[in-house]
Design an enzyme around this catalytic site. Structure first.
Site, PDB file in Angstrom:
ATOM      1  N   ALA A  28      54.277 -25.856  14.650  1.00 61.43           N
ATOM      2  CA  ALA A  28      54.256 -24.594  15.393  1.00 61.43           C
ATOM      3  C   ALA A  28      53.131 -24.664  16.407  1.00 61.43           C
ATOM      4  O   ALA A  28      52.042 -25.152  16.101  1.00 61.43           O
ATOM      5  CB  ALA A  28      54.038 -23.417  14.456  1.00 61.43           C
ATOM      6  N   PHE A  38      46.802 -23.840  19.744  1.00 67.01           N
ATOM      7  CA  PHE A  38      46.673 -24.702  18.581  1.00 67.01           C
ATOM      8  C   PHE A  38      48.034 -25.238  18.185  1.00 67.01           C
ATOM      9  O   PHE A  38      49.047 -24.581  18.375  1.00 67.01           O
ATOM     10  CB  PHE A  38      46.116 -23.917  17.375  1.00 67.01           C
ATOM     11  CG  PHE A  38      44.759 -23.343  17.598  1.00 67.01           C
ATOM     12  CD1 PHE A  38      43.632 -24.049  17.253  1.00 67.01           C
ATOM     13  CD2 PHE A  38      44.618 -22.081  18.157  1.00 67.01           C
ATOM     14  CE1 PHE A  38      42.375 -23.514  17.459  1.00 67.01           C
ATOM     15  CE2 PHE A  38      43.361 -21.537  18.366  1.00 67.01           C
ATOM     16  CZ  PHE A  38      42.239 -22.250  18.016  1.00 67.01           C
ATOM     17  N   GLU A  39      48.037 -26.413  17.599  1.00 68.84           N
ATOM     18  CA  GLU A  39      49.246 -26.980  17.021  1.00 68.84           C
ATOM     19  C   GLU A  39      49.039 -27.003  15.515  1.00 68.84           C
ATOM     20  O   GLU A  39      48.067 -27.569  15.026  1.00 68.84           O
ATOM     21  CB  GLU A  39      49.464 -28.400  17.542  1.00 68.84           C
ATOM     22  CG  GLU A  39      50.670 -29.087  16.953  1.00 68.84           C
ATOM     23  CD  GLU A  39      50.838 -30.508  17.459  1.00 68.84           C
ATOM     24  OE1 GLU A  39      51.957 -31.014  17.381  1.00 68.84           O
ATOM     25  OE2 GLU A  39      49.852 -31.119  17.914  1.00 68.84           O
ATOM     26  N   LEU A  40      49.920 -26.351  14.771  1.00 69.37           N
ATOM     27  CA  LEU A  40      49.842 -26.328  13.317  1.00 69.37           C
ATOM     28  C   LEU A  40      50.916 -27.239  12.748  1.00 69.37           C
ATOM     29  O   LEU A  40      52.067 -27.188  13.174  1.00 69.37           O
ATOM     30  CB  LEU A  40      50.045 -24.908  12.786  1.00 69.37           C
ATOM     31  CG  LEU A  40      49.059 -23.852  13.256  1.00 69.37           C
ATOM     32  CD1 LEU A  40      49.438 -22.492  12.685  1.00 69.37           C
ATOM     33  CD2 LEU A  40      47.643 -24.219  12.865  1.00 69.37           C
TER      34      LEU A  40
END
Length: 111
Positions: A28, A38-40
Protein backbone atom coordinates in the site's frame (compact mmCIF):
# COMPACT_ATOMS: atom_id res chain seq x y z
CA UNK A 1 -5.39 -5.81 5.83
CA UNK A 2 -4.24 -2.20 5.78
CA UNK A 3 -6.99 0.34 6.52
CA UNK A 4 -7.21 4.06 5.93
CA UNK A 5 -7.24 6.20 9.09
CA UNK A 6 -7.40 9.89 9.99
CA UNK A 7 -3.58 10.05 10.21
CA UNK A 8 -3.00 8.52 6.77
CA UNK A 9 -4.77 8.52 3.45
CA UNK A 10 -4.17 6.15 0.57
CA UNK A 11 -2.51 7.69 -2.48
CA UNK A 12 -2.80 4.47 -4.45
CA UNK A 13 -4.96 1.40 -4.13
CA UNK A 14 -3.70 -1.68 -2.30
CA UNK A 15 -2.44 -4.25 -4.75
CA UNK A 16 -0.82 -7.67 -4.70
CA UNK A 17 2.76 -7.37 -5.90
CA UNK A 18 3.09 -11.08 -6.53
CA UNK A 19 5.21 -13.97 -5.34
CA UNK A 20 8.03 -13.24 -2.92
CA UNK A 21 9.93 -16.32 -1.73
CA UNK A 22 6.97 -18.55 -2.64
CA UNK A 23 4.32 -16.28 -1.06
CA UNK A 24 2.80 -12.92 -1.85
CA UNK A 25 3.33 -9.40 -0.58
CA UNK A 26 0.53 -6.87 -0.12
CA UNK A 27 1.69 -3.31 -0.84
CA UNK A 28 0.00 0.00 0.00
CA UNK A 29 1.22 3.49 -0.79
CA UNK A 30 0.01 6.01 1.79
CA UNK A 31 0.48 9.69 2.51
CA UNK A 32 0.49 11.25 5.98
CA UNK A 33 -1.17 14.54 6.86
CA UNK A 34 2.09 16.43 6.20
CA UNK A 35 2.32 15.04 2.67
CA UNK A 36 5.08 12.47 3.30
CA UNK A 37 4.57 9.31 1.24
CA UNK A 38 5.22 5.81 2.59
CA UNK A 39 5.17 2.32 1.14
CA UNK A 40 3.79 -0.32 3.51
CA UNK A 41 4.53 -4.00 2.94
CA UNK A 42 2.46 -6.76 4.48
CA UNK A 43 4.22 -10.07 4.00
CA UNK A 44 4.29 -13.45 5.68
CA UNK A 45 5.34 -13.99 9.27
CA UNK A 46 8.95 -13.23 10.09
CA UNK A 47 10.85 -13.55 13.37
CA UNK A 48 11.45 -9.77 13.37
CA UNK A 49 8.63 -7.22 13.83
CA UNK A 50 10.36 -4.85 11.38
CA UNK A 51 11.12 -6.48 8.02
CA UNK A 52 12.54 -3.73 5.83
CA UNK A 53 13.57 -0.09 5.90
CA UNK A 54 14.06 1.87 2.66
CA UNK A 55 16.17 5.02 2.43
CA UNK A 56 16.80 7.18 -0.63
CA UNK A 57 20.47 8.07 -1.04
CA UNK A 58 22.37 10.51 -3.25
CA UNK A 59 25.35 8.15 -3.71
CA UNK A 60 24.56 4.43 -3.65
CA UNK A 61 28.17 3.22 -3.38
CA UNK A 62 28.89 5.62 -0.52
CA UNK A 63 25.70 4.56 1.29
CA UNK A 64 26.53 0.88 0.89
CA UNK A 65 30.07 1.44 2.22
CA UNK A 66 28.73 3.38 5.22
CA UNK A 67 26.24 0.69 6.32
CA UNK A 68 28.77 -2.06 5.73
CA UNK A 69 31.32 -0.31 7.95
CA UNK A 70 28.93 1.14 10.57
CA UNK A 71 26.60 -1.85 11.04
CA UNK A 72 28.42 -4.74 9.40
CA UNK A 73 25.71 -5.15 6.75
CA UNK A 74 26.49 -7.19 3.65
CA UNK A 75 25.04 -6.67 0.19
CA UNK A 76 22.27 -9.23 -0.34
CA UNK A 77 21.37 -8.10 -3.86
CA UNK A 78 21.38 -5.07 -6.12
CA UNK A 79 18.76 -4.23 -8.77
CA UNK A 80 18.87 -1.67 -11.54
CA UNK A 81 15.44 -0.46 -12.69
CA UNK A 82 16.04 1.80 -15.73
CA UNK A 83 12.32 1.94 -16.56
CA UNK A 84 11.67 3.63 -13.21
CA UNK A 85 15.05 5.43 -13.17
CA UNK A 86 16.45 4.02 -9.94
CA UNK A 87 18.88 1.42 -8.59
CA UNK A 88 18.40 -0.27 -5.23
CA UNK A 89 20.74 -2.25 -3.00
CA UNK A 90 19.34 -4.50 -0.28
CA UNK A 91 21.67 -5.04 2.67
CA UNK A 92 21.45 -6.95 5.92
CA UNK A 93 23.09 -9.26 8.44
CA UNK A 94 21.51 -12.40 7.03
CA UNK A 95 18.80 -13.77 4.73
CA UNK A 96 15.93 -11.40 3.97
CA UNK A 97 13.27 -13.87 5.14
CA UNK A 98 14.85 -14.14 8.61
CA UNK A 99 16.30 -10.66 9.28
CA UNK A 100 15.49 -6.99 9.02
CA UNK A 101 16.99 -5.58 5.82
CA UNK A 102 17.89 -2.10 4.62
CA UNK A 103 17.07 -1.09 1.05
CA UNK A 104 19.08 1.85 -0.26
CA UNK A 105 17.52 3.44 -3.34
CA UNK A 106 19.24 5.86 -5.69
CA UNK A 107 17.09 7.82 -8.15
CA UNK A 108 18.96 8.64 -11.37
CA UNK A 109 20.02 12.27 -11.50
CA UNK A 110 19.42 13.03 -7.81
CA UNK A 111 22.35 13.88 -5.57
Amino acid sequence: MLKESRAFSFVNEVFNQGPVNGGSTIVAFIEDLDGYKFELLDRGPTPEPLCQVMLRVGDLDCGMAFYQKALGFQLLYKRDNPGYKYTSATMGCGPEDKNTVLELAYNYGRH
